[in-house]
Scaffold this motif. Structure first.
Motif, short mmCIF file in Angstrom:
data_model
loop_
_atom_site.label_atom_id
_atom_site.label_comp_id
_atom_site.label_asym_id
_atom_site.label_seq_id
_atom_site.Cartn_x
_atom_site.Cartn_y
_atom_site.Cartn_z
N UNK A 76 0.85 -1.20 0.00
CA UNK A 76 0.00 0.00 0.00
C UNK A 76 0.88 1.24 0.00
N UNK A 77 0.58 2.17 -0.90
CA UNK A 77 1.31 3.44 -0.92
C UNK A 77 0.73 4.34 0.15
N UNK A 78 1.56 4.67 1.12
CA UNK A 78 1.06 5.46 2.26
C UNK A 78 0.75 6.89 1.85
N UNK A 79 -0.28 7.45 2.48
CA UNK A 79 -0.51 8.88 2.37
C UNK A 79 0.39 9.56 3.40
N UNK A 80 0.75 10.82 3.17
CA UNK A 80 1.61 11.48 4.15
C UNK A 80 0.91 11.56 5.52
N UNK A 81 1.70 11.39 6.58
CA UNK A 81 1.16 11.50 7.94
C UNK A 81 0.98 12.98 8.25
N UNK A 82 -0.26 13.40 8.35
CA UNK A 82 -0.55 14.83 8.49
C UNK A 82 -1.50 15.08 9.65
N UNK A 83 -1.50 16.33 10.10
CA UNK A 83 -2.52 16.79 11.03
C UNK A 83 -2.99 18.16 10.57
N UNK A 84 -4.06 18.61 11.18
CA UNK A 84 -4.62 19.93 10.88
C UNK A 84 -4.52 20.77 12.15
N UNK A 85 -4.03 21.97 12.00
CA UNK A 85 -3.88 22.86 13.16
C UNK A 85 -5.19 23.61 13.41
N UNK A 86 -5.57 23.67 14.67
CA UNK A 86 -6.79 24.40 15.05
C UNK A 86 -6.36 25.68 15.75
N UNK A 87 -6.71 26.80 15.16
CA UNK A 87 -6.21 28.09 15.63
C UNK A 87 -7.39 28.99 15.99
N UNK A 88 -7.41 29.40 17.25
CA UNK A 88 -8.47 30.28 17.73
C UNK A 88 -7.93 31.69 17.86
N UNK A 89 -8.71 32.65 17.37
CA UNK A 89 -8.29 34.04 17.43
C UNK A 89 -9.01 34.78 18.54
N UNK A 90 -8.26 35.69 19.19
CA UNK A 90 -8.85 36.56 20.20
C UNK A 90 -8.00 37.85 20.25
N UNK A 91 -7.96 38.48 21.40
CA UNK A 91 -7.13 39.67 21.61
C UNK A 91 -7.00 39.87 23.12
N UNK A 92 -6.18 40.87 23.53
CA UNK A 92 -5.94 41.06 24.97
C UNK A 92 -6.99 41.94 25.65
N UNK A 93 -7.89 42.50 24.89
CA UNK A 93 -8.87 43.46 25.42
C UNK A 93 -9.68 42.91 26.59
N UNK A 94 -9.91 41.59 26.57
CA UNK A 94 -10.87 41.03 27.53
C UNK A 94 -10.23 40.59 28.84
#
Ligand code: MN
Length: 497
Positions: free
Chosen positions: A1-19
């Motif tokens: 079997x030809x392997x698919x690349x071992x990958x992950x997806x990054x989960x990035x949450x946006x905010x700011x310092x105001x709170x």
């Protein structure tokens, strides 16, 4: 079997310092809960990895640089849990080369009507923050997929999973190498194209090797390994008696086994993800690879006949996208029609090279004359494709740009047995109807070669075309021919470079 690349997806949450720090700690905790919940849902083909909450431009630039530098990062999911002023994202996103998905969700599904106060509203304001983000993405002209809804909703998880599959297929093309044995079939237009442009757009390279190199590899295979492989064929397929050990045509099966071993060794040693061949140049080979090609496709390799490297690469990407899903994916060719006005049908096949991952039952293994090429009778697997919803995808070079054309089809059992047609085949009715679909395909410039799939769905190919920044022409339910023809005229202008 030809392997698919071992990958992950990054989960990035946006905010700011105001709170304040307390709110940011809550955003980080909610992010972790969302990521854990999505990873546990069973709907995602790749792991999601939570990244620190982004609160300033330098951090976002560093994150995007790190994503681009990490070959295991197949893409990013962005979510603005609170308001995150979007100018902070310009430096990072305007240089980001990885695909991203904008997940427009909210931590709580329901509003706590009796207790909601200003603190709650300020913390859970994706309705607000994601619009700011989306404005900037559009302002910067960034291609992305937008998924809307609560993160625990099965529909949202399925859309996210489909996009991740497209991102994985895209990752599998970056740096991929495809080998082209011999050149294009003489005088054929649609299988040819601009390999320099393709490498710039899709990230894969196409490398030519003489058939003689393959023939030498095939000739070097040892009898013991061929015996072993023929025994595997006996177990997996309904092998015609004459092809079995002791049968008078067993040598034809051994010929394909020898080709399979040689091809596999060549591909593995060269780090190739797929190959093309051409029946017009089989110098040194006793048969056109038939069974060998079918089995390599089943192992995840891309393939294109007659030098068709575009379909080869597309097939490899779609093999990765559809991995683990029900239904298979195969190289295919629109061959001949059943023009019954009650239900016109298309019979798809190829001379030999159809992947058994789409088979309805146990394939039979037979050897028959090819009729062209002047070589020994190639052994091949013969079967009908499993009925059900499927699609055909064709990648064409329009000169300076590429277009992906997709037609959704209903695959049906053949209306009658085909005892004298010794090839694997799929019989299907195109959507929205035969005349509209065929005319639309022809106007769009679609090829006779396609990647056929019952595993990959249209949403994955939408995301894939967006990642490649190429035009997608969809033919399916709701397609109206004259409207589509107008779209083709407009898109000729829109996609002009
Ligand atoms: Mn062909």
């Amino acid at each position: 079997m030809l392997k698919a690349p071992a990958c992950s997806i990054w989960f990035v949450t946006g905010s700011q310092h105001l709170y304040g720090a307390k709110a940011l700690a809550q955003v980080a905790a909610n992010t972790a809960a969302v990521v854990d919940g999505l990873n546990a849902s069973g709907a995602l083909p790749l792991p999601l990895v939570a990244k620190p909450v982004m609160t300033d431009a330098e951090g976002i630039r560093a994150l995007c640089r790190a994503a681009d530098a990490d070959p295991a990062c197949a893409g990013l999911v962005l979510w603005m849990h609170t308001f995150s002023p979007a100018k902070m994202w310009i430096g990072g996103l305007s240089r980001l080369s990885k695909p991203f998905l904008h997940l427009h969700t909210q931590f709580h599904r329901d509003l706590p009507w009796a207790s909601i106060d200003m603190d709650f509203m300020n913390l859970h304001q994706a309705a607000h923050g994601d619009r700011e983000a989306g404005h900037l993405h559009t302002r910067l002209g960034l291609e992305r997929t937008v998924v809307v809804g609560h993160w625990q909703d099965a529909r949202v998880q399925a859309e996210l999973g489909g996009w991740m599959r497209a991102a994985h297929g895209w990752a599998a093309l970056q740096g991929a190498r495809f080998v082209r044995f011999a050149d294009n079939m003489r005088n054929v237009a649609v299988t040819d194209g601009d390999k320099v442009e393709a490498e710039a757009v899709f990230g894969f390279s196409v490398l030519a090797h003489g058939v003689g190199e393959l023939a030498a590899e095939v000739a070097a295979q040892e009898d013991a390994a061929i015996d072993h492989l023929c025994a595997e064929y006996d177990q997996r397929y309904a092998v015609a008696p004459a092809l079995r050990r002791g049968g008078d045509r067993h040598h034809l099966l051994r010929g394909q086994a020898r080709i399979e071993l040689g091809l596999r060794a060549f591909l593995e040693r060269g780090g190739f993800s797929g190959f093309t061949d051409n029946f017009e140049d089989l110098t040194g080979l006793e048969q056109l690879p038939g069974l060998a090609t079918q089995r390599l496709m089943a192992d995840g390799y891309g393939f294109g006949a007659e030098g068709d490297w575009k379909t080869c690469a597309l097939l490899r990407a779609m093999k990765v996208m559809g991995a683990g899903l029900p239904g298979g994916t195969s190289f295919m060719e629109d061959y001949t029609y059943h023009l019954d006005p009650q239900r016109p049908l298309v019979l798809d096949a190829h001379m030999l090279e159809v992947c058994p991952s789409i088979a309805a039952g146990r394939p039979s293994l037979e050897a028959h004359p090819l009729g062209i090429g002047g070589k020994a009778d190639p052994a091949r697997l013969v079967f009908d494709a499993a009925p059900g919803a499927a699609l055909n995808a064709s990648l064409v070079d329009l000169g300076g740009r590429f277009r992906l054309i997709v037609n959704r089809v209903d695959t049906v059992p053949p209306p009658a047995p085909l005892p004298r047609l010794p090839v694997a085949r799929a019989v299907w009715a195109p959507l929205p109807d035969f005349a509209t679909a065929c005319a639309a395909w022809i106007h769009a410039g679609g090829a006779h070669h396609t990647a056929y799939s019952a595993a990959v769905d249209i949403s994955m190919l939408r995301a894939f075309s967006s990642m490649a920044r190429i035009e997608l022409v969809e033919i399916g339910p709701g397609t109206e021919l004259e409207r589509l023809r107008q779209e083709l005229r407009w898109s000729a202008a829109a996609w002009r470079r």
